[in-house]
Design an enzyme around this catalytic site. Structure first.
Site, PDB file in Angstrom:
ATOM      1  N   THR A  37       0.828  -1.207   0.000  1.00 13.60           N
ATOM      2  CA  THR A  37       0.000   0.000   0.000  1.00 13.60           C
ATOM      3  C   THR A  37       0.861   1.255   0.000  1.00 13.60           C
ATOM      4  O   THR A  37       0.380   2.326  -0.367  1.00 13.60           O
ATOM      5  CB  THR A  37      -0.916   0.032   1.237  1.00 13.60           C
ATOM      6  OG1 THR A  37      -0.133  -0.313   2.389  1.00 13.60           O
ATOM      7  CG2 THR A  37      -2.056  -0.952   1.105  1.00 13.60           C
ATOM      8  N   GLY A 128      12.391 -10.104   5.227  1.00 18.21           N
ATOM      9  CA  GLY A 128      11.216  -9.240   5.238  1.00 18.21           C
ATOM     10  C   GLY A 128      11.182  -8.345   6.467  1.00 18.21           C
ATOM     11  O   GLY A 128      10.150  -7.746   6.770  1.00 18.21           O
ATOM     12  N   ASP A 176       9.428   1.387   5.218  1.00 18.60           N
ATOM     13  CA  ASP A 176      10.438   0.745   6.057  1.00 18.60           C
ATOM     14  C   ASP A 176      11.284   1.774   6.785  1.00 18.60           C
ATOM     15  O   ASP A 176      11.551   1.661   7.984  1.00 18.60           O
ATOM     16  CB  ASP A 176      11.352  -0.139   5.197  1.00 18.60           C
ATOM     17  CG  ASP A 176      10.587  -1.235   4.478  1.00 18.60           C
ATOM     18  OD1 ASP A 176       9.375  -1.382   4.742  1.00 18.60           O
ATOM     19  OD2 ASP A 176      11.199  -1.931   3.657  1.00 18.60           O
TER      20      ASP A 176
HETATM   21  P1  ADP Z   1      15.570  -7.006   3.682  1.00 17.39           P
HETATM   22  O1  ADP Z   1      14.231  -7.649   3.619  1.00 17.39           O
HETATM   23  O2  ADP Z   1      16.393  -7.612   4.774  1.00 17.39           O
HETATM   24  O3  ADP Z   1      15.513  -5.534   3.738  1.00 17.39           O
HETATM   25  P2  ADP Z   1      16.829  -6.417   1.178  1.00 17.39           P
HETATM   26  O4  ADP Z   1      17.161  -7.264   0.006  1.00 17.39           O
HETATM   27  O5  ADP Z   1      15.932  -5.267   0.973  1.00 17.39           O
HETATM   28  O6  ADP Z   1      16.291  -7.394   2.319  1.00 17.39           O
HETATM   29  O7  ADP Z   1      18.158  -5.833   1.804  1.00 17.39           O
HETATM   30  C1  ADP Z   1      19.212  -6.707   2.156  1.00 17.39           C
HETATM   31  C2  ADP Z   1      20.516  -6.156   1.645  1.00 17.39           C
HETATM   32  O8  ADP Z   1      20.884  -4.993   2.416  1.00 17.39           O
HETATM   33  C3  ADP Z   1      21.676  -7.108   1.836  1.00 17.39           C
HETATM   34  O9  ADP Z   1      21.772  -8.022   0.778  1.00 17.39           O
HETATM   35  C4  ADP Z   1      22.859  -6.145   1.885  1.00 17.39           C
HETATM   36  O10 ADP Z   1      23.228  -5.749   0.577  1.00 17.39           O
HETATM   37  C5  ADP Z   1      22.279  -4.935   2.603  1.00 17.39           C
HETATM   38  N1  ADP Z   1      22.533  -5.042   4.050  1.00 17.39           N
HETATM   39  C6  ADP Z   1      21.609  -5.188   5.026  1.00 17.39           C
HETATM   40  N2  ADP Z   1      22.180  -5.223   6.248  1.00 17.39           N
HETATM   41  C7  ADP Z   1      23.510  -5.112   6.046  1.00 17.39           C
HETATM   42  C8  ADP Z   1      24.665  -5.088   6.894  1.00 17.39           C
HETATM   43  N3  ADP Z   1      24.565  -5.215   8.212  1.00 17.39           N
HETATM   44  N4  ADP Z   1      25.877  -4.956   6.309  1.00 17.39           N
HETATM   45  C9  ADP Z   1      25.988  -4.818   4.976  1.00 17.39           C
HETATM   46  N5  ADP Z   1      24.954  -4.837   4.130  1.00 17.39           N
HETATM   47  C10 ADP Z   1      23.728  -4.986   4.637  1.00 17.39           C
HETATM   48 MG    MG Z   2      14.598  -4.343   2.228  1.00 15.80          MG
END
Ligand code: ADP
Ligand code: MG
Length: 385
Positions: A37, A128, A176
């Site tokens: 949404t 997620g 988010d």
């Molecule tokens: P989520 O549902 O967890 O938000 P996303 O695909 O949107 O999944 O984001 C995840 C991506 O964010 C990871 O693959 C990485 O590239 C980045 N990321 C998240 N947390 C970290 C972290 N602590 N250190 C480095 N990169 C991170």
């Molecule tokens: Mg994400």
């Protein structure tokens, strides 16, 4: 949490050979209700969770940004003057994209010092729970402080979104980052994604003897590709044909007209968004007037809408939801962008282990990988620690 904070400070020293000047953190979030949404300028009801991404930072005098993460082997490095979306790749596009996006919102990047950042997190990636917003928001509050930019939380949320949209290339909405920046203990963030007005809604889970169980299916999603963008495009198409600026402008009373004008698939996409917006409003009223025991049916209905109308569920998510519902959950639904990730179940505290055993058993029976289950509580938003 104190452990990981120590890890971050130690990781900074090991990586950069000096001490950090401060530590900031931002939480992941779970969306209680209101899925897909946000980019339709409707309503969402996420809350910040007690899992955080922590950033230790030290300034540099040479205009260079370096970022390291517990999560990655390489240290990414770029001159602030060279920041541009097309030059950012991989995980470091999230933190460096935030630095770039601050400039897009008016920060004078020619006048700020460089910085070293070291990042660690207890937010599971790809479940997620928005580890992406957690890293963006932690970096955004850290740079906002040390660069003395004075941006408010709403602007920092937009900064994180711009970084994710342009530097990472994932067409995600504002939810988010808003949850991660605006969250408060034991409250959800009720956000109008058009006006960006937000208010806090008391959850009262503990008082009602309830806990929120996350069931991470381990099926990984990818926002940057495929389904998410396709759903977004369908929503835009529906709004165009129905001659509204966004699906936010429709109510359930408009659905008969929508059915006449749209092909079946686009109609079902639209129906999900329109009914989901109403469910968010109903959930806010139920929480405020009756408490969390009253929201179960709304969670259940949200899942059915995502499964059948928006078609973003997967068999693992459906099984998690159905098993939780059959074993005493007040309500359950998949959460997040879909195509994998986690389900949530609102569960009486005394019944949690029964549900966990049942879900484990059901997954094994279906030959699915073992899910990860844990409870979350509603926590405070991004802050200097
Ligand atoms: P989520 O549902 O967890 O938000 P996303 O695909 O949107 O999944 O984001 C995840 C991506 O964010 C990871 O693959 C990485 O590239 C980045 N990321 C998240 N947390 C970290 C972290 N602590 N250190 C480095 N990169 C991170
Ligand atoms: Mg994400």
């Amino acid at each position: 949490m104190s452990d990981i904070r120590d890890d971050v400070v130690a990781g900074f020293e090991e990586t950069f050979g000096r001490s950090s000047e401060g530590v900031w953190s931002a939480p992941g979030r779970v969306n209680l209700i209101g899925e897909h949404t946000d980019y339709n300028l409707g309503f969402v009801l996420p809350f910040a969770i007690n899992r955080r991404t922590i950033v230790a930072l030290g300034l540099r005098d040479d205009g260079v940004l370096r970022v390291a993460s517990e999560f990655a082997d390489e240290v990414a490095e770029i001159a602030i003057a060279d920041l541009a979306p097309e030059r950012l790749h991989g995980w470091s596009a999230y933190p460096l994209g935030v630095a770039w996006a601050l400039g897009q919102f008016g920060a004078d990047l020619a006048g700020v010092p460089g910085a070293d950042l070291y990042i660690a997190s207890t937010v599971p990636v790809g479940a997620g729970l928005s580890s992406s917003a957690a890293i963006e928001s932690a970096v955004a509050v850290a740079l906002n402080d040390v660069w003395q930019l004075g941006f408010d939380r709403q602007t920092l949320a937009k900064v994180g979104q711009l970084a994710e949209n342009k530097a990472v290339g994932a067409p995600t909405g504002i939810m988010d980052q808003s949850a991660s920046l605006l969250g408060r203990e034991d409250h959800a963030v009720f956000l109008d994604c058009r006006s960006l007005d937000s208010s806090l809604v008391p959850l009262g889970f503990a008082e009602a003897g309830l806990e929120l169980l996350i069931i991470d299916t381990g099926v990984s999603h990818s926002h940057a590709t495929g389904g998410y963008a396709a759903r977004r495009a369908s929503c835009e198409e529906g709004a165009r044909i129905l001659e509204v600026d966004s699906l936010r402008d429709l109510t359930v009373d408009d659905l008969p007209r929508a059915r006449n004008l749209l092909d079946d698939e686009t109609f079902r996409r639209v129906r999900h968004v329109v009914t989901e917006n109403q469910r968010v409003l109903d959930t806010v009223i139920a929480l405020r007037e009756s408490g969390p025991l009253a929201i179960g049916e709304l969670l259940d209905a949200s899942h059915i809408s995502m499964r059948d109308d928006f078609e973003i569920s997967v068999p693992e998510l459906d099984l998690a939801v159905e098993t939780a519902q059959a074993n005493g959950a007040i309500g359950a639904r998949m959460t997040g962008g879909g195509f994998g990730g986690a389900a949530i179940a609102l569960v009486p505290s005394a019944g949690i282990s029964r549900i966990q055993v049942a879900v484990d058993g059901a997954f094994a029976e279906h030959g699915f990988g073992q899910p990860t289950m844990f409870t979350v509580t509603a926590a405070g938003g991004a802050a200097r620690d």
